[in-house]
Design a protein around this motif. Sequence first.
Motif, PDB file in Angstrom:
ATOM      1  N   ASP A  59       0.839  -1.187   0.000  1.00 41.67           N
ATOM      2  CA  ASP A  59       0.000   0.000   0.000  1.00 41.67           C
ATOM      3  C   ASP A  59       0.876   1.240   0.000  1.00 41.67           C
ATOM      4  O   ASP A  59       1.657   1.457   0.923  1.00 41.67           O
ATOM      5  N   LEU A  60       0.754   2.031  -1.071  1.00 38.52           N
ATOM      6  CA  LEU A  60       1.581   3.231  -1.185  1.00 38.52           C
ATOM      7  C   LEU A  60       0.660   4.381  -1.550  1.00 38.52           C
ATOM      8  O   LEU A  60      -0.006   4.356  -2.582  1.00 38.52           O
ATOM      9  N   ARG A  61       0.572   5.387  -0.642  1.00 37.42           N
ATOM     10  CA  ARG A  61      -0.405   6.454  -0.844  1.00 37.42           C
ATOM     11  C   ARG A  61       0.250   7.821  -0.848  1.00 37.42           C
ATOM     12  O   ARG A  61       1.197   8.072  -0.112  1.00 37.42           O
TER      13      ARG A  61
ATOM     14  N   ASP B  70      -1.128  11.680  -0.291  1.00 42.43           N
ATOM     15  CA  ASP B  70      -2.322  12.392   0.197  1.00 42.43           C
ATOM     16  C   ASP B  70      -3.483  11.428   0.387  1.00 42.43           C
ATOM     17  O   ASP B  70      -4.641  11.738   0.050  1.00 42.43           O
ATOM     18  N   GLY B  71      -3.174  10.248   0.860  1.00 41.39           N
ATOM     19  CA  GLY B  71      -4.230   9.291   1.167  1.00 41.39           C
ATOM     20  C   GLY B  71      -4.741   8.508  -0.013  1.00 41.39           C
ATOM     21  O   GLY B  71      -5.542   7.597   0.144  1.00 41.39           O
ATOM     22  N   ARG B  72      -4.271   8.840  -1.232  1.00 35.23           N
ATOM     23  CA  ARG B  72      -4.798   8.123  -2.390  1.00 35.23           C
ATOM     24  C   ARG B  72      -3.796   7.055  -2.841  1.00 35.23           C
ATOM     25  O   ARG B  72      -2.609   7.343  -3.015  1.00 35.23           O
ATOM     26  N   ASP B  73      -4.299   5.832  -3.043  1.00 40.38           N
ATOM     27  CA  ASP B  73      -3.448   4.723  -3.445  1.00 40.38           C
ATOM     28  C   ASP B  73      -2.919   4.979  -4.861  1.00 40.38           C
ATOM     29  O   ASP B  73      -3.703   5.113  -5.806  1.00 40.38           O
ATOM     30  N   ILE B  74      -1.596   5.060  -5.003  1.00 39.44           N
ATOM     31  CA  ILE B  74      -1.058   5.364  -6.334  1.00 39.44           C
ATOM     32  C   ILE B  74      -0.932   4.125  -7.204  1.00 39.44           C
ATOM     33  O   ILE B  74      -0.547   4.215  -8.373  1.00 39.44           O
ATOM     34  N   TYR B  75      -1.209   2.966  -6.660  1.00 35.68           N
ATOM     35  CA  TYR B  75      -1.180   1.754  -7.491  1.00 35.68           C
ATOM     36  C   TYR B  75      -2.590   1.253  -7.806  1.00 35.68           C
ATOM     37  O   TYR B  75      -2.741   0.151  -8.304  1.00 35.68           O
ATOM     38  N   GLU B  76      -3.612   2.069  -7.505  1.00 36.33           N
ATOM     39  CA  GLU B  76      -4.968   1.611  -7.825  1.00 36.33           C
ATOM     40  C   GLU B  76      -5.127   1.574  -9.344  1.00 36.33           C
ATOM     41  O   GLU B  76      -4.514   2.362 -10.063  1.00 36.33           O
ATOM     42  N   PRO B  77      -5.948   0.627  -9.812  1.00 39.21           N
ATOM     43  CA  PRO B  77      -6.000   0.380 -11.255  1.00 39.21           C
ATOM     44  C   PRO B  77      -6.390   1.613 -12.079  1.00 39.21           C
ATOM     45  O   PRO B  77      -5.910   1.780 -13.198  1.00 39.21           O
ATOM     46  N   GLY B  78      -7.242   2.462 -11.555  1.00 34.25           N
ATOM     47  CA  GLY B  78      -7.737   3.573 -12.363  1.00 34.25           C
ATOM     48  C   GLY B  78      -6.752   4.721 -12.497  1.00 34.25           C
ATOM     49  O   GLY B  78      -6.998   5.668 -13.239  1.00 34.25           O
ATOM     50  N   LEU B  79      -5.626   4.644 -11.782  1.00 30.25           N
ATOM     51  CA  LEU B  79      -4.737   5.801 -11.763  1.00 30.25           C
ATOM     52  C   LEU B  79      -3.742   5.744 -12.927  1.00 30.25           C
ATOM     53  O   LEU B  79      -3.154   4.704 -13.197  1.00 30.25           O
ATOM     54  N   ASP B  80      -3.610   6.860 -13.638  1.00 30.52           N
ATOM     55  CA  ASP B  80      -2.703   6.912 -14.789  1.00 30.52           C
ATOM     56  C   ASP B  80      -1.313   7.302 -14.302  1.00 30.52           C
ATOM     57  O   ASP B  80      -1.120   8.398 -13.779  1.00 30.52           O
ATOM     58  N   PRO B  81      -0.343   6.411 -14.452  1.00 25.95           N
ATOM     59  CA  PRO B  81       0.999   6.740 -13.949  1.00 25.95           C
ATOM     60  C   PRO B  81       1.580   7.990 -14.594  1.00 25.95           C
ATOM     61  O   PRO B  81       2.407   8.673 -13.995  1.00 25.95           O
ATOM     62  N   VAL B  82       1.134   8.303 -15.813  1.00 26.51           N
ATOM     63  CA  VAL B  82       1.650   9.500 -16.481  1.00 26.51           C
ATOM     64  C   VAL B  82       1.251  10.752 -15.704  1.00 26.51           C
ATOM     65  O   VAL B  82       2.057  11.665 -15.492  1.00 26.51           O
ATOM     66  N   LEU B  83       0.005  10.777 -15.237  1.00 27.09           N
ATOM     67  CA  LEU B  83      -0.447  11.941 -14.465  1.00 27.09           C
ATOM     68  C   LEU B  83       0.227  11.977 -13.098  1.00 27.09           C
ATOM     69  O   LEU B  83       0.543  13.043 -12.577  1.00 27.09           O
ATOM     70  N   LEU B  84       0.438  10.785 -12.531  1.00 33.10           N
ATOM     71  CA  LEU B  84       1.134  10.723 -11.244  1.00 33.10           C
ATOM     72  C   LEU B  84       2.519  11.345 -11.349  1.00 33.10           C
ATOM     73  O   LEU B  84       2.950  12.115 -10.497  1.00 33.10           O
ATOM     74  N   ARG B  85       3.210  11.026 -12.458  1.00 37.58           N
ATOM     75  CA  ARG B  85       4.582  11.503 -12.586  1.00 37.58           C
ATOM     76  C   ARG B  85       4.654  13.007 -12.804  1.00 37.58           C
ATOM     77  O   ARG B  85       5.700  13.611 -12.580  1.00 37.58           O
ATOM     78  N   ALA B  86       3.565  13.603 -13.265  1.00 42.81           N
ATOM     79  CA  ALA B  86       3.549  15.052 -13.355  1.00 42.81           C
ATOM     80  C   ALA B  86       3.493  15.665 -11.957  1.00 42.81           C
ATOM     81  O   ALA B  86       3.940  16.793 -11.747  1.00 42.81           O
ATOM     82  N   ARG B  87       2.958  14.922 -10.990  1.00 41.77           N
ATOM     83  CA  ARG B  87       2.872  15.438  -9.617  1.00 41.77           C
ATOM     84  C   ARG B  87       4.105  15.067  -8.809  1.00 41.77           C
ATOM     85  O   ARG B  87       4.402  15.693  -7.797  1.00 41.77           O
ATOM     86  N   VAL B  88       4.769  13.988  -9.213  1.00 43.77           N
ATOM     87  CA  VAL B  88       5.940  13.523  -8.482  1.00 43.77           C
ATOM     88  C   VAL B  88       7.137  13.566  -9.429  1.00 43.77           C
ATOM     89  O   VAL B  88       7.333  12.680 -10.243  1.00 43.77           O
ATOM     90  N   GLY B  89       7.915  14.632  -9.332  1.00 44.32           N
ATOM     91  CA  GLY B  89       9.047  14.795 -10.230  1.00 44.32           C
ATOM     92  C   GLY B  89      10.242  13.986  -9.762  1.00 44.32           C
ATOM     93  O   GLY B  89      10.264  13.478  -8.646  1.00 44.32           O
ATOM     94  N   MET B  90      11.235  13.873 -10.654  1.00 44.88           N
ATOM     95  CA  MET B  90      12.388  13.065 -10.279  1.00 44.88           C
ATOM     96  C   MET B  90      13.670  13.667 -10.852  1.00 44.88           C
ATOM     97  O   MET B  90      13.688  14.170 -11.971  1.00 44.88           O
ATOM     98  N   VAL B  91      14.720  13.612 -10.040  1.00 44.28           N
ATOM     99  CA  VAL B  91      16.049  14.025 -10.473  1.00 44.28           C
ATOM    100  C   VAL B  91      16.951  12.808 -10.348  1.00 44.28           C
ATOM    101  O   VAL B  91      16.918  12.128  -9.326  1.00 44.28           O
TER     102      VAL B  91
END
Lengths: 268, 455
Positions: free
Chosen positions: A81-83, A85-106
């Motif tokens: 379980d990885l959340r 703001d309380g929302r599961d980021i591995y839930e089936p309906g979540l688009d990883p592309v949109l997630l990555r716009a919120r979680v940047g990486m260096v």
Amino acid sequence: MQNLALETVAPVVESVPVPKITAKDVNVHYGEKHAIKDVSVDIPAKGVMSFIGPSGCGKSTFLRCINRMNDTIPICRVTGDLRIDGRDIYEPGLDPVLLRARVGMVFQKPNPFPKSIYENVAYGPRLHGLASNKVEMDELVEWALRRAGLFEEVKDRLKDSGTSLSGGQQQRLCIARAISVRPEVILMDEPCSALDPIATAKIEELIDELRANFTIVIVTHSMQQAARVSQRTAFFHLGKVIEEGVTDQIFMNPRHELTRNYITGRFG
Amino acid sequence: MSVLYFSLLLVMAVLAFALARGRASSGARAAAFHSRPNYHGLLAASLVAIPMLVVFVIGAILTKMIAESQALTALDPALLTDPLRRGAALREIVEVANGRFRGNPSITLQAAGDTWAYVQRVARFSIYGLGLAAGIGGLMFALRSITPDLKARNRFEWLVTVLLMICAGIAVLTTIGIVFSVVFETVRFFQKVPPMDFLTGTQWSPQTAIRADQGGSSGAFGVVPLLTGTLLISGIAMLVAGPIGLFAAIYMAEYATPRFRSTAKPVLEILAGIPTVVLGFFAALTVAPLIRGAGEYFGLSVASESALAAGLVMGMMIIPFVSSLSDDVITAVPQSLRDGSLALGGTKSETIRRVILPAALPGIVSAFMLAISRAVGETMIVVMAAGLAANLTFNPLDAVTTFTVQIKTILVGDQEFDTAKTLAAFALGFVLFFFTLTLNVIALAIIRKYREQYD
């Protein structure tokens, strides 16, 4: 010494007042290899958390779970379980592309695109339509470069290739690129390991400024760096979180023997 | 004779290697040697082989010169002014000397043949003697100079560098030689046909009248119809191969599973291995009738041999060049750039379009240029599928012809090498060469311009 019975030791975890990211019993398998074992950790909002530990302990793997970069590796399987703001980021309906716009990486090695400095920073905003015209884009690019402490150095040569900069400047360009899409979280995977001490000092200064607006998670091999830039620290060993807590306390008064051995340089 | 000589050379070289190696590795002093025993051996072998080789080459050249001049003095000096008759006389002399002359040679010819054979005999003994002396001299010198201080490794490596340089030189000189041979014949052609007529003429019919009263073979050497034909067919081929090849490469490199890729890629590369003559009859017997049938269905008049048929099949031929090379350069784009784009919230296709393809552009351009060069230089498919008619047209349904086809047509069969028709082949070759050279220069310029940004 290294053969301490890990199974018998419960991870030492303190609760965090306002967690931005919460992980509970996260496991990662690379094919047959069990890379992350039951990791539970809370990452506070608006602050810097560092992951330390010996090479191959899984800290980078866990970091890449937070923006689902592990999805690009076919044999990698993430459970638990990885959340954010309380929302599961591995839930089936979540688009990883949109997630990555919120979680940047260096990344560990500076990886500017083979484009101009301006286009490097404008890349993300263009993808997500964050600027509606040239003037807005110019402002956004300048803002991101200023936040990354690079604008004064490159303002006269925005059209030059991003790869023509020095290593430290390239890494700050990558930070500017990451914050240009105004993410909530920035993941940094050993961002200074390819840089000299002066460039490293600049990046550390920058991290300290950025924490006012972003949640930052940094993986580092340098314990001094973890002590300097982070408020909280988690110690990874063989795929597990051994100890996690306020940075000063981890370094001054580690509660677990493995942590103490690592920090005092007896292994790793 | 040369087989025996080279066997001798080999034996001597191996002997030198063994002796020198033994001398450099024997005794307590072995550790004090600057170079390892093998390098002493190799250096000694080179010191034997190189002088023997030089003796052989110089000896062979001298033998030929002396034998010819001595033998020819026996013949009528008037013969020798004409190079053609001189060559014929020499061939007869060699036949007499080898006892292969048919019929009875004249007395002078017999004398010349004897002289030739005598010179050859003397020369053979001299070469053996001198070669052996040079080899033994080299061996003695090599063995005497073996001391712990001898930098045999550095010397031998210098020799290897020289050898590599000679090989590179041969490749360059061959290219220059080919260019010059084409240029000289082209100049001869332009003495018969004005260059402006050649470059701007719109009529191509290289038949020239043999007798003054013959009609209908005026001999027009206008290169424009050939140029348009070449461009038309290559253009159609690139329209086929460019998109298909590039998209196939993107799929292979970015989307295909490793299993699919490991089977599909070799299969695609087999396509590059099909002989073009096979593709040619595929074009002529399968594709051309199909196009003709389809054209008639739509009420179009299609020539039975059409630029479209040749272009389509040629496009198929060069798909592997585009796809395989593009696939390699796309795969070579560092993973860190993909990660960088994905981590910013780019989708896979955005990443490919905006980061990977621009980064791979220089390589993709060179793949395209190589494919175009192949298309422009291709002969068999066009001969079989597009015909020989030099029509000045851009209609892909007409029969057209290309540079390469005309060169082949002109030079097939018995030819006199001083008519405008035959020389025209060299001029065409020169234009073709210039054409592909220009393409290569453009490709290099593009690669250089964009690579600076990448590395």
